[in-house]
Motif scaffolding. Structure first.
Motif, short mmCIF file in Angstrom:
data_model
loop_
_atom_site.label_atom_id
_atom_site.label_comp_id
_atom_site.label_asym_id
_atom_site.label_seq_id
_atom_site.Cartn_x
_atom_site.Cartn_y
_atom_site.Cartn_z
N ASP A 120 29.38 3.42 -13.54
CA ASP A 120 28.29 2.24 -13.35
C ASP A 120 28.10 1.70 -11.70
N THR A 121 28.86 2.18 -10.88
CA THR A 121 27.90 2.08 -9.04
C THR A 121 27.82 3.40 -9.45
N LYS A 122 27.44 4.68 -9.94
CA LYS A 122 27.20 5.89 -9.47
C LYS A 122 25.16 5.56 -9.72
N VAL A 123 25.15 5.21 -10.69
CA VAL A 123 23.50 5.10 -11.70
C VAL A 123 23.38 4.12 -11.26
N VAL A 124 23.50 3.54 -9.94
CA VAL A 124 22.81 1.94 -9.45
C VAL A 124 22.89 2.43 -7.93
N GLU A 125 23.01 3.11 -7.35
CA GLU A 125 23.08 3.83 -6.08
C GLU A 125 22.29 5.26 -6.07
N PHE A 126 22.78 5.61 -7.10
CA PHE A 126 20.77 6.64 -7.42
C PHE A 126 19.41 6.16 -7.33
N VAL A 127 19.33 5.00 -8.27
CA VAL A 127 18.54 4.47 -8.81
C VAL A 127 18.34 4.24 -7.50
#
Length: 442
Positions: free
Chosen positions: A201-208
């Protein structure tokens, strides 16, 4: 190398001899009718045409004909053959062509090696992708930034987070900036890791968020060779939108690749929470969702079992005046049929009727996929499967064998008279397809 060239020369002499034998066996006019190409240029046209028609399985036949005709393949021919097998995920065929090149004394260039690595990603074979990089070094073929992005995404397809992060570190230490396709690979790696990474969850938002600042380096453009062969960046890096990159009319905004990949990952993992967060980020950025994004939002809701919100997302997009495409309808139909609930099957039926009334029609692929799904209904009147079948037959489309097979078996399990016209027709088509393809393909 000299030994390889000597063997290749002997092989080519034999091929020329066979080609001569072949031409002497028939009259000149009959030979001309039987042969569709006589030189490298004509064979290149044939290969390009087959690839455009997605008849990837025929490429080895064309190559065999080249050999029999005594036409010597050039590097350009192998580029076309390997790009075609890459598009069709024909793993063994691609490596056969690579070996043929070597036997003729031709060493693949960096573009060909990149396509082979990309193919490994399509076929979920990250080990072979790493071996190809080692082979490049042995033959002193210098990898470029595309090579590393292809490798990153090939490892991402297998969920190899460790390797993906290693490649990222190697790229950054070499002074290569991470572009949107690198961040797309990072998202895919987290999605494909089994079990799914705890920090998804946190990584996807971070990468976007981080991808918005990606650096414009040479990794952001395809090579001239790839462009000439019609290989897009999305195709080369196995991005989910690859098959839609040539669509127009608001279907796909190529500038929003990272959003496409993130939403696709959320839909695949049924992660409604992150999907809604990504959509909020898109809105804050002042961007309008394209058709592909709406499809992923619908998939996420529908595959999570929330038919109402999936249907609502569909209706809101239509009412907003956004672009309309048949895939919006088929996405709703496919998702509504999950679980075969009475409510879902009714929605699927109504959506198909609305789609047809608006002048959108099922093609062989989408129709076959929906028929295959609808044929799994164990109870009920089988009305949705029957309707899909009738829509396809009205346009003289014969579905692919797996769909016909599932539909035929579903009909046989119901109390239908043996002389029922529908059952008679389906039985005949089923028998014909089974005789032609043995159930392997259609």
């Amino acid at each position: 190398m000299k030994l390889l060239q000597s063997l290749a020369g002997q092989s080519r002499s034999l091929v020329r001899f066979l080609g001569q034998r072949r031409s002497f066996a028939v009259s000149t006019e009959e030979y001309r009718k039987r042969n569709y190409a006589d030189n490298v240029a004509e064979y290149k046209t044939v290969i390009a045409s087959l690839t455009a028609q997605r008849r990837y399985f025929s490429l080895t036949d064309v190559y065999d004909d080249m050999m029999l005709d005594g036409v010597q393949p050039t590097m350009d021919v192998f580029h076309l053959l390997i790009s075609g097998t890459m598009k069709g995920a024909r793993f063994q065929h691609a490596f056969f062509f690579r070996d043929e090149m070597k036997a003729m004394g031709l060493i693949p260039d960096v573009s060909l090696y990149n396509m082979l690595i990309s193919l490994c990603g399509k076929c979920n074979n990250s080990e072979e992708a790493v071996r190809i990089l080692d082979e490049m070094r042995r033959y002193e073929v210098k990898p470029n930034s595309q090579t590393y992005i292809c490798l990153l995404n090939a490892c991402a397809a297998a969920g190899r987070l460790d390797r993906v992060y290693t490649i990222v570190r190697d790229m950054t230490s070499a002074g290569l900036g991470l572009n949107k396709f690198c961040y797309a690979g990072l998202i895919a790696a987290h999605m494909n890791k089994k079990p799914v990474a705890d920090d998804f969850d946190t990584k996807v938002v971070e990468f976007v968020e981080r991808s918005k600042e990606w650096l414009s380096v040479d990794a952001s453009s395809v090579t001239a060779e790839n462009f000439m062969m019609g290989v897009s960046e999305e195709e080369l890096y196995n991005i989910p939108t690859a098959e839609y990159v040539h669509r127009r009319g608001g279907f796909l905004n190529k500038q929003l690749t990272i959003y496409h990949v993130a939403l696709n990952a959320c839909a695949n993992l049924k992660n409604v929470k992150v999907m809604e967060t990504i959509m909020d980020m898109l809105k804050k950025d002042g961007k309008t969702p394209d058709v592909y994004m709406i499809m992923q939002v619908m998939r996420c809701y529908l595959h999570s079992g929330d038919i109402d919100r999936g249907h609502k997302a569909f209706e809101e997009h239509l009412n907003s005046g956004g672009s309309i495409a048949p895939e919006l309808y088929t996405t709703l139909v496919e998702g509504a049929m999950i679980g075969y609930t009475p409510k879902g099957m009714q929605l699927a039926q109504e959506t198909l009727e609305n789609m047809n009334s608006r002048g959108f029609f099922l093609n062989p692929r989408s129709g076959s996929e929906l028929l295959l799904a609808a044929a799994g209904e164990k109870t009920g009147g089988y009305t949705t499967a029957n309707y899909i079948w009738d829509l396809l037959r009205a346009r003289e489309i014969t579905p692919l064998f797996p769909a016909v097979d599932a539909y035929y078996k579903g009909l046989k399990k119901r109390e239908i008279p043996e002389d029922d016209p529908r059952l008679v027709l389906v039985t005949r088509i089923h028998e014909n397809l089974q005789a032609r393809f043995g159930g392997d393909r259609a």
